[in-house]
Structure formats: C-alpha cells, structure tokens
Scaffold this active site. Structure first.
Site, PDB file in Angstrom:
ATOM      1  N   HIS A 198       0.742  -1.333   0.304  1.00 51.20           N
ATOM      2  CA  HIS A 198       0.380  -0.398  -0.506  1.00 51.20           C
ATOM      3  C   HIS A 198       0.755   1.427   0.308  1.00 51.20           C
ATOM      4  O   HIS A 198       0.237   2.250   0.656  1.00 51.20           O
ATOM      5  CB  HIS A 198      -1.102   0.307   1.400  1.00 51.20           C
ATOM      6  CG  HIS A 198      -1.310  -1.292   1.537  1.00 51.20           C
ATOM      7  ND1 HIS A 198      -2.438  -1.513   0.637  1.00 51.20           N
ATOM      8  CD2 HIS A 198      -2.052  -2.275   2.422  1.00 51.20           C
ATOM      9  CE1 HIS A 198      -2.861  -3.016   1.012  1.00 51.20           C
ATOM     10  NE2 HIS A 198      -3.127  -2.911   2.000  1.00 51.20           N
ATOM     11  N   HIS A 238      -7.036  -5.036  -0.705  1.00 50.99           N
ATOM     12  CA  HIS A 238      -6.752  -5.779  -1.409  1.00 50.99           C
ATOM     13  C   HIS A 238      -7.345  -6.385  -2.547  1.00 50.99           C
ATOM     14  O   HIS A 238      -6.753  -7.740  -2.811  1.00 50.99           O
ATOM     15  CB  HIS A 238      -5.960  -6.952  -0.167  1.00 50.99           C
ATOM     16  CG  HIS A 238      -6.251  -6.192   1.083  1.00 50.99           C
ATOM     17  ND1 HIS A 238      -7.313  -5.196   2.196  1.00 50.99           N
ATOM     18  CD2 HIS A 238      -4.854  -6.373   1.592  1.00 50.99           C
ATOM     19  CE1 HIS A 238      -5.984  -5.489   2.902  1.00 50.99           C
ATOM     20  NE2 HIS A 238      -4.821  -4.723   3.259  1.00 50.99           N
TER      21      HIS A 238
END
Lengths: 328, 328
Positions: free
Chosen positions: B54, B216
């Site tokens: 991320h 995700h």
C-alpha cells in the site's frame, strides 16, 4: 481501453480543470493552455512544456523555486508556439525568460518559434536543451538523444538559481551544466495506451521488457527477457557509466513510469545504491517516486547527476510545487 | 508476473533496504521490521502498520508531524505482535504510545496483542481503529468496515496534535474524531498480482470495473461496466453522501491505487470538485496522488472528511515525511 477519463478528446482539458481545482495558488489558463505563477518582478521566468502523459512533469513543477509556467500539449504531442508564446509573456518579470526544452523534434521547433516571436515583441529569451537519455542516439521523435529524467533536475536547480536572482545567462549556464552532468536510462515492463487511439503504443510479450525505452514508448536498445530488479538496475547503470563515469557525489532518481508501484521502486533503489556504493560512488541526494511518467507504463528509469557543492546547495534550496516540496 | 523485484520472498526486505538507503534520516530496523524516528521525549508515540503493498502507507508517513514508527507486514499480510511491540517500545518517549489500526481482523488482533504485551511491560498504549470505507459492511479480511484512505488523515492530524504536546487521551480522541468524520469509496479498473502467488488477486473482464473495491482487491458492492470518470466519481460520492451528508468544508483525497497515471487522477478530481460544488459543499484542502495503493491495481479511491477549524489547523501544521511534506 479502461481509463479514468470522460472522453479521449477531453483528457487534457478535464485534467487541467482538475489541476486548477486542486492547486488554487497556481493559475491555469484554459484558453492558452498553460499553468503559471507570477510573474515575479526582476526574476528570470522559467517556462517548460511538452506533451501530456508524463505527469507530474511539467505542471506539477510550477511554483516557488522551480518553474514559472508549464505548457502541456495533448498527450504525447508538443505544445504549439502560440501557447508557448503566451506563457512566455505571462511570466516575463523584466529579466528575460528561459525555455527548458526536452529534445524532441516537435518541442524544439515549437519552442524555437515561440522564442522568435517573443523576441519580435522585445522579450529576451534563452533556451536550455535537455538530452540526458543515453539509451539511443536518435529515436522516433528525436534527432540526437532524448530528454527525460534530467529535466526534473534542470527545472529544480535552475529554479533555485533564478529565485536567488541569477540573470538569464547565468540561469542558462547552470541549466546546461546540470544537463551535461545528468544521464538517464529507462526500462519498460508494459506498454501504455494513448487515449486518442485506445491502442497499445507498442507490444511486449508476457516475459519481455524494453531496455532503454523512451518516455513515449519509443524503442530502446534491445528487447530483453524479464529479469531481476538488480540486473535491470545494473544494465541501466552500466549504460550510464559507459557514457559518464559514475564516481564522486551523485544525485540519483529512481523514477516510476506510471504503472509501477512504489514498493518496486524501493527495491530498485536498493539495487542502485548497492551498485553505486560497490563502485565507490556516494549518493548524496535522491528521489524515489513518479516524477516523469509515460501514462500507465510499468517500468522505471534511473537518472544520475554528478554533483558539485554549488549544485547541491541549489538542489537543497526551498521548493514549493505540487510534486516537489521542501524547505517551506 | 513482471515486477521490479529480485525474488518474491525478498520483496519486503529489499524494499526496506531501499527505503533505508533513500531516507537516511529515518531508522529502518531490518530485524524487527519497522521504520522509525525518535523517540521524542515527552511526546506521545504514534505507531501504525499493516500489510505491505500500500506504499507510501505507512512507512512513507514516518517523520516530523506524523508517525513515529510504521510496521510493514509481508505483502497484504498483517505485521506480527513482536514486531509491533518492538516498534512501540522504540518510540515510547514516556507519554505513552497510540496505535493507529486499520480495521482488518489480523491487524486488529495483532495490535491488540502487542498493546497487551506493552502494557505488561508498563507502557501506556491506546488505539484508534480506522474504518472509513463505506463500500461494504463486512469483507474478506474484515468484520465491520474496512480501513482505507481515512488512515492518511488520521495519521497526519494526530501527528500534528502529538507534535504540539497533546496527551495520549487527547491524541486518541482526535484520531477517533477524524475517523468519525471520514468516509472512503474505491473503484478498481484492473486487478493486482501478489508477488508470492504470481497470480491476479481477482479477475476483471475487459470492460468491467469493481465498484467499492477494497485495498487488497476485496469485492465491493457490484461489478459494473467501464464508464466515465464523472460517473465513477458520482457513484463513489453518492455512496459516501448516503452515509455521511456532504456539506460544509471538506478535505478531499483522490487517491490512485498504484497503476493509474496522475493525469487520470486530475480528471477524477475535476469531477469530484464539480459534484461537491454543485451540492454546496466546499473543498478547503485536498490531496491528489498515490497515498494508499494496492500494488499495481488501476483505479482510484475517494476519501472525504468533514473539516472543523481545529482539524484544519492540525492538517496545515508542518509535516516532513517521505510522502507528505509541507511547512519545513
């Protein structure tokens, strides 16, 4: 083609409207198509520009300590002379204007024409040509070497010099020095898709990479097989080293081409640092991120500049732009 | 799988080595796997963490005015309690430590365990749970709402409060206030590929988008057909508005998920600004760029926070981290 756009013909206008909304301290002239600040009386005005699709270059580098104006062309298309002329006039603070031009045939011609027109109107205009990409000698849109990552260094460092009151000749000289000391090399893992065509700019097989790719997807030196980040960094740095020996203090940029996640750029940077240290060079400053992109192309480019104490001081000087900011 | 890595198992380590080389002012503990600064005596320590993939979240937000430590797990995998405990101890300056936790089951459990272990050792630990994603109620890795873009706002604003000397209870309170006032919604145009598996996280057809996607690649509300940026922004903002009426002064982030070029994020931001202004809301602060990504996923998320004068002041306070910097 899946892109976050409204219509292929509206990409640039819509992006400029969004940019204007996001950065209200800057001026976006939608009619003449330039992003600007100022003018700052007595300061040399710095204007750059080029095709869109490389964001944050150039609009993201307008602001204190860097550019006074940026002229975006359509995606991968040179800005036109009238547009460049309007921006040149807008940022003239009486000390002349420096054009920072990436070496692509269209850009060179159009900046030249704008400089002549500005000269006819009594403005002093100088230009610095950026041609830092060692991958190939000539290319699809270029006679001579392409201008790529070194442009970011030129814009930052000349920006600092201009902010300190350097005159037009001195700004041009420092810009040429930065270009002379900078070299780049890029590798593509995937192609990009130009909105207007909706088609891939080129084709790459599932395991292929383009070694020495240009920022529009121009062919590089060779088509290779996918390999490790370490090996890719090595190929890029060997190519640079063969052209400009890598030693002493270096400014290094590991730049994402638009579709590569930051975690991979960190992995590349580790390889770059390892390579350079093993050869006795010292990275004294660095940038890791997306600074000069090629739409959604996956891959990266590496740009290296041989530093001097004076250039380091100019690099460290305060800058306040959408994409580069420190010291204020 | 074409990625700029050396080996799937080495991604996190190599990325941390690169991060350490790029940001020598920060400390990277390769053994315990955390990035830190400090500790700063008398200041509340702020620790966040979560799976990698991320970036720049969370490591890119360590520095003055933001986090004291970030604990990266493997890609899309929670950090472990020992790692969180080591970071918690490392940044304790005697005023206690605040854990900023995105609401994923693994993260919540492991932070909780670390907090208990730290408590056993006599440390004061509080935690703030971020659950700003309005897309779905429960998700693949989540009971309740997912924590996404609001995390950036929590880390920045609590960071400013802590820097000003707010105590642990006050830091936790402001963190919860920011979370309460923040909402996010994401849309994916492409999938991502986890290095360890080498396979797409999910499948998307050539014209499909995932509406309400998680960071995700978790399923959102529906699978839709590709449409305009304006319509996508509208869907996201309507979803947010249904949950938290959008009016008054707003902080807005248009965040790229990793594989979307910046020019498209400007186009989205234009649509977001148009939508919000037409409803009488005012965007007083904004971020446009890649702040919380999902590897090379194409798409974007929109995060909105209802501002107050106090929160605006904390937002504007100086920050100096790899990924967010102003005022110094």
């Amino acid at each position: 083609m899946k892109k976050l756009i409204n219509a292929p013909d509206d990409v640039l206008t819509d992006a400029l409207v969004g940019f204007a909304a996001a950065y209200p301290d800057l001026t976006v002239n939608l009619e003449d198509r330039y992003i600007s600040r100022g003018p700052t009386a007595g300061k040399v005005g710095l204007v750059s520009g080029g095709g869109s699709g490389h964001e944050p270059l150039h609009g993201g580098f307008v602001g204190f300590g860097m550019l006074d104006a940026a002229c975006p062309g359509e995606v991968f298309t040179s800005p036109v002379p009238d547009q460049l002329l309007a921006a040149t006039k807008a940022v003239d603070g009486g000390a002349g204007v420096l054009h920072i031009v990436k070496n692509y045939t269209g850009d060179v011609l159009n900046f030249q024409m704008a400089a002549e027109l500005a000269g006819d109107d009594g403005l002093q205009v100088e230009s610095v040509l950026v041609n830092d990409d060692v991958a190939v000698e000539n290319s699809t849109y270029t006679a001579g070497r392409r201008g790529t990552g070194g442009t970011v260094f030129v814009e930052k460092i000349v920006g600092a010099a201009a902010e300190r009151g350097a005159d037009l000749a001195a700004c041009a000289a420092v810009g040429r020095e930065v270009n002379d000391r900078s070299r780049s090399f890029g590798v593509a893992l995937s192609t990009n898709v130009i909105p207007a065509t909706g088609k891939p700019g080129f084709e790459l097989g599932d395991t292929e990479i383009e070694i020495g790719v240009g920022i529009h997807g121009e062919p590089g030196r060779s088509r290779g097989q996918m390999t490790t980040a370490r090996e890719i960094a090595g190929v890029a740095l060997e190519a640079i080293h063969a052209d400009m020996p890598l030693s002493g203090d270096l400014l290094v940029m590991v730049n994402g081409l638009g579709g590569t996640p930051l975690i991979e750029l960190y992995v590349v940077y580790a390889a770059v640092a390892e390579f350079l240290e093993s050869r006795g060079a010292t990275i004294t400053r660095n940038l890791v991120g997306n600074y000069i992109t090629s739409l959604e192309m996956a891959g990266c480019s590496i740009t290296v500049m041989r530093m001097t104490p004076e250039l380091t001081e100019l690099w460290d000087a305060p800058v306040q732009t959408p994409a580069l900011r420190w010291g204020r």
